[in-house]
Design a protein around this motif. Sequence first.
Motif, PDB file in Angstrom:
ATOM      1  N   THR A 112      55.777  93.162  23.470  1.00 24.55           N
ATOM      2  CA  THR A 112      56.436  92.323  22.466  1.00 24.55           C
ATOM      3  C   THR A 112      55.725  90.985  22.288  1.00 24.55           C
ATOM      4  O   THR A 112      55.747  90.408  21.214  1.00 24.55           O
ATOM      5  CB  THR A 112      57.905  92.032  22.856  1.00 24.55           C
ATOM      6  N   ARG A 113      55.086  90.493  23.354  1.00 29.46           N
ATOM      7  CA  ARG A 113      54.451  89.174  23.273  1.00 29.46           C
ATOM      8  C   ARG A 113      52.962  89.241  22.945  1.00 29.46           C
ATOM      9  O   ARG A 113      52.344  88.224  22.656  1.00 29.46           O
ATOM     10  CB  ARG A 113      54.658  88.409  24.581  1.00 29.46           C
ATOM     11  N   LYS A 114      52.373  90.422  23.049  1.00 26.59           N
ATOM     12  CA  LYS A 114      50.958  90.653  22.718  1.00 26.59           C
ATOM     13  C   LYS A 114      49.965  89.853  23.584  1.00 26.59           C
ATOM     14  O   LYS A 114      48.898  89.470  23.133  1.00 26.59           O
ATOM     15  CB  LYS A 114      50.694  90.367  21.227  1.00 26.59           C
ATOM     16  N   PHE A 115      50.347  89.562  24.825  1.00 26.11           N
ATOM     17  CA  PHE A 115      49.423  88.876  25.730  1.00 26.11           C
ATOM     18  C   PHE A 115      48.684  89.844  26.656  1.00 26.11           C
ATOM     19  O   PHE A 115      47.722  89.472  27.316  1.00 26.11           O
ATOM     20  CB  PHE A 115      50.169  87.865  26.606  1.00 26.11           C
ATOM     21  N   GLY A 116      49.155  91.075  26.766  1.00 28.82           N
ATOM     22  CA  GLY A 116      48.550  92.055  27.668  1.00 28.82           C
ATOM     23  C   GLY A 116      47.132  92.408  27.238  1.00 28.82           C
ATOM     24  O   GLY A 116      46.745  92.166  26.092  1.00 28.82           O
ATOM     25  N   THR A 117      46.365  92.930  28.190  1.00 33.18           N
ATOM     26  CA  THR A 117      44.947  93.205  27.903  1.00 33.18           C
ATOM     27  C   THR A 117      44.511  94.572  28.426  1.00 33.18           C
ATOM     28  O   THR A 117      45.051  95.080  29.406  1.00 33.18           O
ATOM     29  CB  THR A 117      44.038  92.147  28.580  1.00 33.18           C
ATOM     30  N   PHE A 118      43.501  95.140  27.739  1.00 31.85           N
ATOM     31  CA  PHE A 118      42.765  96.320  28.217  1.00 31.85           C
ATOM     32  C   PHE A 118      41.309  95.915  28.419  1.00 31.85           C
ATOM     33  O   PHE A 118      40.753  95.201  27.581  1.00 31.85           O
ATOM     34  CB  PHE A 118      42.735  97.424  27.147  1.00 31.85           C
ATOM     35  N   ASN A 119      40.720  96.376  29.501  1.00 27.69           N
ATOM     36  CA  ASN A 119      39.266  96.309  29.656  1.00 27.69           C
ATOM     37  C   ASN A 119      38.779  97.707  29.974  1.00 27.69           C
ATOM     38  O   ASN A 119      39.414  98.425  30.749  1.00 27.69           O
ATOM     39  CB  ASN A 119      38.863  95.379  30.809  1.00 27.69           C
ATOM     40  N   LEU A 120      37.680  98.098  29.378  1.00 30.22           N
ATOM     41  CA  LEU A 120      37.083  99.399  29.654  1.00 30.22           C
ATOM     42  C   LEU A 120      35.735  99.148  30.309  1.00 30.22           C
ATOM     43  O   LEU A 120      34.866  98.502  29.714  1.00 30.22           O
ATOM     44  CB  LEU A 120      36.912 100.179  28.344  1.00 30.22           C
ATOM     45  N   GLU A 121      35.577  99.611  31.557  1.00 30.48           N
ATOM     46  CA  GLU A 121      34.329  99.323  32.284  1.00 30.48           C
ATOM     47  C   GLU A 121      33.862 100.567  33.025  1.00 30.48           C
ATOM     48  O   GLU A 121      34.656 101.464  33.318  1.00 30.48           O
ATOM     49  CB  GLU A 121      34.552  98.198  33.314  1.00 30.48           C
ATOM     50  N   LEU A 122      32.582 100.591  33.349  1.00 30.02           N
ATOM     51  CA  LEU A 122      32.050 101.674  34.176  1.00 30.02           C
ATOM     52  C   LEU A 122      32.655 101.579  35.574  1.00 30.02           C
ATOM     53  O   LEU A 122      32.773 100.485  36.133  1.00 30.02           O
ATOM     54  CB  LEU A 122      30.518 101.569  34.264  1.00 30.02           C
ATOM     55  N   LYS A 123      33.011 102.733  36.128  1.00 27.96           N
ATOM     56  CA  LYS A 123      33.663 102.716  37.447  1.00 27.96           C
ATOM     57  C   LYS A 123      32.770 102.110  38.527  1.00 27.96           C
ATOM     58  O   LYS A 123      33.250 101.418  39.423  1.00 27.96           O
ATOM     59  CB  LYS A 123      34.093 104.133  37.846  1.00 27.96           C
ATOM     60  N   ASP A 124      31.477 102.340  38.424  1.00 32.81           N
ATOM     61  CA  ASP A 124      30.547 101.811  39.438  1.00 32.81           C
ATOM     62  C   ASP A 124      30.434 100.288  39.401  1.00 32.81           C
ATOM     63  O   ASP A 124      29.952  99.687  40.346  1.00 32.81           O
ATOM     64  CB  ASP A 124      29.140 102.394  39.230  1.00 32.81           C
ATOM     65  N   GLU A 125      30.846  99.692  38.288  1.00 33.17           N
ATOM     66  CA  GLU A 125      30.566  98.258  38.120  1.00 33.17           C
ATOM     67  C   GLU A 125      31.791  97.350  38.074  1.00 33.17           C
ATOM     68  O   GLU A 125      31.674  96.145  38.278  1.00 33.17           O
ATOM     69  CB  GLU A 125      29.784  98.047  36.811  1.00 33.17           C
ATOM     70  N   TYR A 126      32.979  97.910  37.815  1.00 35.65           N
ATOM     71  CA  TYR A 126      34.093  97.035  37.428  1.00 35.65           C
ATOM     72  C   TYR A 126      34.538  96.060  38.507  1.00 35.65           C
ATOM     73  O   TYR A 126      35.041  94.979  38.199  1.00 35.65           O
ATOM     74  CB  TYR A 126      35.281  97.866  36.914  1.00 35.65           C
ATOM     75  N   LYS A 127      34.301  96.418  39.779  1.00 34.84           N
ATOM     76  CA  LYS A 127      34.725  95.495  40.840  1.00 34.84           C
ATOM     77  C   LYS A 127      33.802  94.289  40.963  1.00 34.84           C
ATOM     78  O   LYS A 127      34.139  93.302  41.600  1.00 34.84           O
ATOM     79  CB  LYS A 127      34.798  96.230  42.185  1.00 34.84           C
ATOM     80  N   LYS A 128      32.618  94.416  40.354  1.00 33.28           N
ATOM     81  CA  LYS A 128      31.639  93.325  40.467  1.00 33.28           C
ATOM     82  C   LYS A 128      31.705  92.360  39.301  1.00 33.28           C
ATOM     83  O   LYS A 128      30.975  91.380  39.252  1.00 33.28           O
ATOM     84  CB  LYS A 128      30.221  93.923  40.525  1.00 33.28           C
ATOM     85  N   ILE A 129      32.523  92.663  38.295  1.00 33.60           N
ATOM     86  CA  ILE A 129      32.554  91.824  37.095  1.00 33.60           C
ATOM     87  C   ILE A 129      33.989  91.392  36.761  1.00 33.60           C
ATOM     88  O   ILE A 129      34.955  91.901  37.320  1.00 33.60           O
ATOM     89  CB  ILE A 129      31.923  92.561  35.880  1.00 33.60           C
ATOM     90  N   ASN A 130      34.086  90.467  35.808  1.00 30.29           N
ATOM     91  CA  ASN A 130      35.411  90.034  35.344  1.00 30.29           C
ATOM     92  C   ASN A 130      36.145  91.183  34.658  1.00 30.29           C
ATOM     93  O   ASN A 130      35.505  92.020  34.074  1.00 30.29           O
ATOM     94  CB  ASN A 130      35.258  88.883  34.338  1.00 30.29           C
ATOM     95  N   PRO A 131      37.468  91.218  34.726  1.00 31.50           N
ATOM     96  CA  PRO A 131      38.350  90.241  35.390  1.00 31.50           C
ATOM     97  C   PRO A 131      38.556  90.508  36.888  1.00 31.50           C
ATOM     98  O   PRO A 131      39.102  89.670  37.578  1.00 31.50           O
ATOM     99  CB  PRO A 131      39.669  90.447  34.646  1.00 31.50           C
ATOM    100  N   ILE A 132      38.100  91.644  37.399  1.00 33.69           N
ATOM    101  CA  ILE A 132      38.455  92.044  38.767  1.00 33.69           C
ATOM    102  C   ILE A 132      37.731  91.224  39.835  1.00 33.69           C
ATOM    103  O   ILE A 132      38.299  90.916  40.881  1.00 33.69           O
ATOM    104  CB  ILE A 132      38.192  93.559  38.972  1.00 33.69           C
ATOM    105  N   VAL A 133      36.480  90.835  39.571  1.00 37.55           N
ATOM    106  CA  VAL A 133      35.701  90.154  40.617  1.00 37.55           C
ATOM    107  C   VAL A 133      36.360  88.845  41.074  1.00 37.55           C
ATOM    108  O   VAL A 133      36.197  88.418  42.224  1.00 37.55           O
ATOM    109  CB  VAL A 133      34.238  89.928  40.142  1.00 37.55           C
ATOM    110  N   LYS A 134      37.144  88.229  40.194  1.00 37.56           N
ATOM    111  CA  LYS A 134      37.752  86.920  40.520  1.00 37.56           C
ATOM    112  C   LYS A 134      39.016  87.030  41.378  1.00 37.56           C
ATOM    113  O   LYS A 134      39.521  86.023  41.854  1.00 37.56           O
ATOM    114  CB  LYS A 134      38.161  86.205  39.218  1.00 37.56           C
ATOM    115  N   ILE A 135      39.542  88.255  41.506  1.00 36.14           N
ATOM    116  CA  ILE A 135      40.849  88.419  42.152  1.00 36.14           C
ATOM    117  C   ILE A 135      40.739  88.238  43.668  1.00 36.14           C
ATOM    118  O   ILE A 135      39.945  88.913  44.324  1.00 36.14           O
ATOM    119  CB  ILE A 135      41.391  89.850  41.898  1.00 36.14           C
ATOM    120  N   GLY A 136      41.546  87.353  44.214  1.00 43.90           N
ATOM    121  CA  GLY A 136      41.575  87.153  45.662  1.00 43.90           C
ATOM    122  C   GLY A 136      42.264  88.316  46.359  1.00 43.90           C
ATOM    123  O   GLY A 136      42.908  89.137  45.711  1.00 43.90           O
ATOM    124  N   PRO A 137      42.145  88.397  47.693  1.00 42.43           N
ATOM    125  CA  PRO A 137      42.814  89.487  48.415  1.00 42.43           C
ATOM    126  C   PRO A 137      44.339  89.320  48.405  1.00 42.43           C
ATOM    127  O   PRO A 137      44.841  88.211  48.225  1.00 42.43           O
ATOM    128  CB  PRO A 137      42.272  89.340  49.842  1.00 42.43           C
TER     129      PRO A 137
END
Length: 277
Positions: A112-137
């Motif tokens: 309803t608020r239209k703030f949600g997001t999709f990212n499509l990335e290669l499985k081999d790479e997505y943990k090394k790039i944004n938005p996932i790389v910035k996430i703390g443990p």
Amino acid sequence: MPELPEVETVVSILKKNVIGKIIKNISILYPNLIKTDILVDEFKNTLINKTILDITRIGKYIIFDLGDYVLISHLRMEGKWFYINDLSLVSEKHIEAIFSLDNGYYLIYDDTRKFGTFNLELKDEYKKINPIVKIGPEPFNEAVNGIYLFELMSKSNKYIKTILLDQTKISGIGNIYADEILFDAKIHPESKTNKLSLNAYNNIYESSKKILRRAIELGGSTISTYKAGHGISGKFQNELKVHLRKNEPCFVCKTNIIKIKVNGRGTYICSNCQILY
Ligand SMILES: [Zn+2]
């Protein structure tokens, strides 16, 4: 706004329903949803005929494993996933994406608020790039403990609540659970991070695990700003000790809970139980 326990609930519901299903068609009704620099047709062509192999979570991101690619979904304020076999069950107005599955069901992203997001990335790479790389443990991560938090947080002089909400430091704690964790740890949210002792950080760590684990067990919290999906409601709202309890007596000392603002975020505390450092 969904937090870690609510996103975990969404993941476990989706897992039960859509693992092994093949995406046969996709409609994107709100192209701005897709944050990867890719044309809508390219997005569709990449995902059509892919099997949903697994669904996991990193912080508050939902990760759909599609073989060589992953679809990364963040619900932000009001995003919801629905699994239904009749499109007339949802209001068309807020649907942003429809995935038609090979069993005749639809996986629908509604926001309803239209703030949600999709990212499509290669499985081999997505943990090394944004938005996932910035996430703390997360507090559940083996590397995290009181000493870890002390070393990470005690060098700055921010408010402890502000730094607990910073997903690049520690992930999965949002506004509701930060209030509950700090009440449980008996620490005032405006305590400065460089004033807190190792013992205080140990308490924050233990309270984080305890509160989040209990919330996951109960399916998260269903409060006015969030529902996990059709007919799904969490039960943790019944166990909230301070959040949304303004002017109600503290369960420990009977002092009325007050609401303050900490860096702009509505914050509920017991000013008697929670010590300001
Ligand atoms: Zn109290």
